[in-house]
Design a protein around this motif. Structure first.
Motif, PDB file in Angstrom:
ATOM      1  N   SER A  15       1.834  59.979   9.927  1.00 16.06           N
ATOM      2  CA  SER A  15       3.092  59.550  10.527  1.00 16.06           C
ATOM      3  C   SER A  15       2.887  58.324  11.411  1.00 16.06           C
ATOM      4  N   GLY A  16       1.649  58.065  11.819  1.00 11.32           N
ATOM      5  CA  GLY A  16       1.340  56.872  12.590  1.00 11.32           C
ATOM      6  C   GLY A  16       0.930  55.705  11.734  1.00 11.32           C
ATOM      7  N   ASP A  17       1.086  55.828  10.412  1.00 15.24           N
ATOM      8  CA  ASP A  17       0.855  54.740   9.448  1.00 15.24           C
ATOM      9  C   ASP A  17      -0.604  54.422   9.181  1.00 15.24           C
ATOM     10  N   SER A  18      -1.540  55.249   9.644  1.00 16.56           N
ATOM     11  CA  SER A  18      -2.923  55.019   9.226  1.00 16.56           C
ATOM     12  C   SER A  18      -3.059  55.498   7.784  1.00 16.56           C
ATOM     13  N   ALA A  19      -3.922  54.843   7.021  1.00 13.19           N
ATOM     14  CA  ALA A  19      -4.046  55.136   5.597  1.00 13.19           C
ATOM     15  C   ALA A  19      -5.484  55.427   5.215  1.00 13.19           C
ATOM     16  N   HIS A  20      -5.625  56.256   4.198  1.00 13.11           N
ATOM     17  CA  HIS A  20      -6.936  56.582   3.654  1.00 13.11           C
ATOM     18  C   HIS A  20      -6.837  56.499   2.141  1.00 13.11           C
ATOM     19  N   TYR A  21      -7.845  55.894   1.517  1.00 17.63           N
ATOM     20  CA  TYR A  21      -7.833  55.713   0.069  1.00 17.63           C
ATOM     21  C   TYR A  21      -9.085  56.292  -0.575  1.00 17.63           C
ATOM     22  N   ALA A  22      -8.938  56.754  -1.794  1.00 15.26           N
ATOM     23  CA  ALA A  22     -10.103  57.086  -2.598  1.00 15.26           C
ATOM     24  C   ALA A  22     -10.855  55.790  -2.899  1.00 15.26           C
ATOM     25  N   ASP A  23     -12.173  55.880  -2.983  1.00 14.74           N
ATOM     26  CA  ASP A  23     -12.974  54.678  -3.238  1.00 14.74           C
ATOM     27  C   ASP A  23     -12.550  53.984  -4.531  1.00 14.74           C
ATOM     28  N   SER A  24     -12.119  54.766  -5.503  1.00 15.23           N
ATOM     29  CA  SER A  24     -11.802  54.213  -6.820  1.00 15.23           C
ATOM     30  C   SER A  24     -10.556  53.332  -6.813  1.00 15.23           C
ATOM     31  N   VAL A  25      -9.739  53.438  -5.772  1.00 16.87           N
ATOM     32  CA  VAL A  25      -8.493  52.665  -5.756  1.00 16.87           C
ATOM     33  C   VAL A  25      -8.427  51.672  -4.596  1.00 16.87           C
TER      34      VAL A  25
ATOM     35  N   ARG B  80      -6.969  47.989  -4.523  1.00 20.48           N
ATOM     36  CA  ARG B  80      -6.033  47.836  -5.640  1.00 20.48           C
ATOM     37  C   ARG B  80      -4.693  48.525  -5.358  1.00 20.48           C
ATOM     38  N   PHE B  81      -4.737  49.654  -4.670  1.00 21.17           N
ATOM     39  CA  PHE B  81      -3.534  50.427  -4.386  1.00 21.17           C
ATOM     40  C   PHE B  81      -3.178  50.289  -2.915  1.00 21.17           C
ATOM     41  N   THR B  82      -1.883  50.350  -2.621  1.00 20.28           N
ATOM     42  CA  THR B  82      -1.413  50.318  -1.248  1.00 20.28           C
ATOM     43  C   THR B  82      -0.388  51.418  -1.040  1.00 20.28           C
ATOM     44  N   ILE B  83      -0.637  52.261  -0.046  1.00 23.34           N
ATOM     45  CA  ILE B  83       0.313  53.316   0.305  1.00 23.34           C
ATOM     46  C   ILE B  83       1.090  52.865   1.529  1.00 23.34           C
ATOM     47  N   SER B  84       2.374  53.192   1.541  1.00 30.58           N
ATOM     48  CA  SER B  84       3.212  52.869   2.688  1.00 30.58           C
ATOM     49  C   SER B  84       4.293  53.939   2.808  1.00 30.58           C
ATOM     50  N   ARG B  85       4.986  53.944   3.943  1.00 27.80           N
ATOM     51  CA  ARG B  85       6.029  54.934   4.132  1.00 27.80           C
ATOM     52  C   ARG B  85       7.165  54.345   4.939  1.00 27.80           C
ATOM     53  N   ASP B  86       8.337  54.898   4.710  1.00 27.63           N
ATOM     54  CA  ASP B  86       9.526  54.554   5.492  1.00 27.63           C
ATOM     55  C   ASP B  86       9.970  55.845   6.158  1.00 27.63           C
ATOM     56  N   ASN B  87       9.667  55.973   7.442  1.00 24.48           N
ATOM     57  CA  ASN B  87       9.954  57.228   8.145  1.00 24.48           C
ATOM     58  C   ASN B  87      11.458  57.484   8.254  1.00 24.48           C
ATOM     59  N   ALA B  88      12.241  56.430   8.319  1.00 25.70           N
ATOM     60  CA  ALA B  88      13.694  56.613   8.414  1.00 25.70           C
ATOM     61  C   ALA B  88      14.267  57.215   7.135  1.00 25.70           C
ATOM     62  N   LYS B  89      13.588  56.962   6.015  1.00 28.36           N
ATOM     63  CA  LYS B  89      14.051  57.469   4.721  1.00 28.36           C
ATOM     64  C   LYS B  89      13.220  58.647   4.232  1.00 28.36           C
ATOM     65  N   ASN B  90      12.233  59.061   5.033  1.00 27.14           N
ATOM     66  CA  ASN B  90      11.338  60.160   4.623  1.00 27.14           C
ATOM     67  C   ASN B  90      10.758  59.902   3.238  1.00 27.14           C
ATOM     68  N   THR B  91      10.315  58.677   3.034  1.00 27.24           N
ATOM     69  CA  THR B  91       9.861  58.238   1.725  1.00 27.24           C
ATOM     70  C   THR B  91       8.461  57.647   1.814  1.00 27.24           C
ATOM     71  N   VAL B  92       7.645  57.953   0.828  1.00 32.21           N
ATOM     72  CA  VAL B  92       6.318  57.373   0.717  1.00 32.21           C
ATOM     73  C   VAL B  92       6.244  56.599  -0.595  1.00 32.21           C
ATOM     74  N   TYR B  93       5.525  55.483  -0.549  1.00 33.73           N
ATOM     75  CA  TYR B  93       5.408  54.601  -1.697  1.00 33.73           C
ATOM     76  C   TYR B  93       3.931  54.420  -2.062  1.00 33.73           C
ATOM     77  N   LEU B  94       3.709  54.093  -3.320  1.00 31.81           N
ATOM     78  CA  LEU B  94       2.374  53.728  -3.768  1.00 31.81           C
ATOM     79  C   LEU B  94       2.502  52.521  -4.682  1.00 31.81           C
ATOM     80  N   GLN B  95       1.984  51.394  -4.245  1.00 26.56           N
ATOM     81  CA  GLN B  95       1.953  50.197  -5.063  1.00 26.56           C
ATOM     82  C   GLN B  95       0.578  50.116  -5.719  1.00 26.56           C
ATOM     83  N   MET B  96       0.586  50.044  -7.031  1.00 25.40           N
ATOM     84  CA  MET B  96      -0.658  50.070  -7.796  1.00 25.40           C
ATOM     85  C   MET B  96      -0.811  48.743  -8.539  1.00 25.40           C
ATOM     86  N   ASN B  97      -1.848  48.003  -8.182  1.00 27.89           N
ATOM     87  CA  ASN B  97      -2.126  46.722  -8.813  1.00 27.89           C
ATOM     88  C   ASN B  97      -3.450  46.782  -9.556  1.00 27.89           C
TER      89      ASN B  97
END
Length: 121
Positions: free
Chosen positions: A53-63, A66-83
């Motif tokens: 909820s404080g926007d810190s992120a953790h990723y698997a080494d394999s991604v 390349r991948f970016t996780i983000s969230r919109d707390n006002a919308k209770n939504t999480v996103y994953l951008q995969m490049n």
């Protein structure tokens, strides 16, 4: 009743990009850690990325990078951008929420319905 509704995914060629989103619906007051897992055929479900909820992120080494996780707390939504997607990224991707507080009390370990991501070589 709280639900996690996923969208996005699909088919892409190697090197391409896709985005996923997952919205928690219902009478929600707060949302804790959110994240994405994936499961390829014949393999165990594995962590892809999480965000607190404080926007810190953790990723698997394999991604990482390349991948970016983000969230919109006002919308209770999480996103994953995969490049820079690779064929080994092919899997069903599941949204995950560790904890919610709702009008009916706390709920723990909620999962989305899963969305298929297919990367062709």
């Amino acid at each position: 009743q709280v639900q996690l509704v996923e969208s996005g995914g699909g088919w892409v060629q190697a090197g391409g990009s896709l985005g996923l989103s997952c919205a928690a619906s219902g009478r929600i007051f707060t949302v804790g850690a959110m994240g994405w897992y994936r499961q390829a055929p014949g393999k165990q479900r594995e962590l892809v990325a999480t965000t607190t909820s404080g926007d810190s992120a953790h990723y698997a080494d394999s991604v990482k990078s390349r991948f970016t996780i983000s969230r919109d707390n006002a919308k209770n939504t999480v996103y994953l951008q995969m490049n820079s997607l690779k064929p080994e990224d092919t899997a069903v991707y599941y949204c995950y929420v560790e904890r919610l507080t709702t009008a009916w009390g706390p709920q723990y370990e909620l999962w989305g319905q899963g969305t298929q991501v297919t990367v062709s070589s």
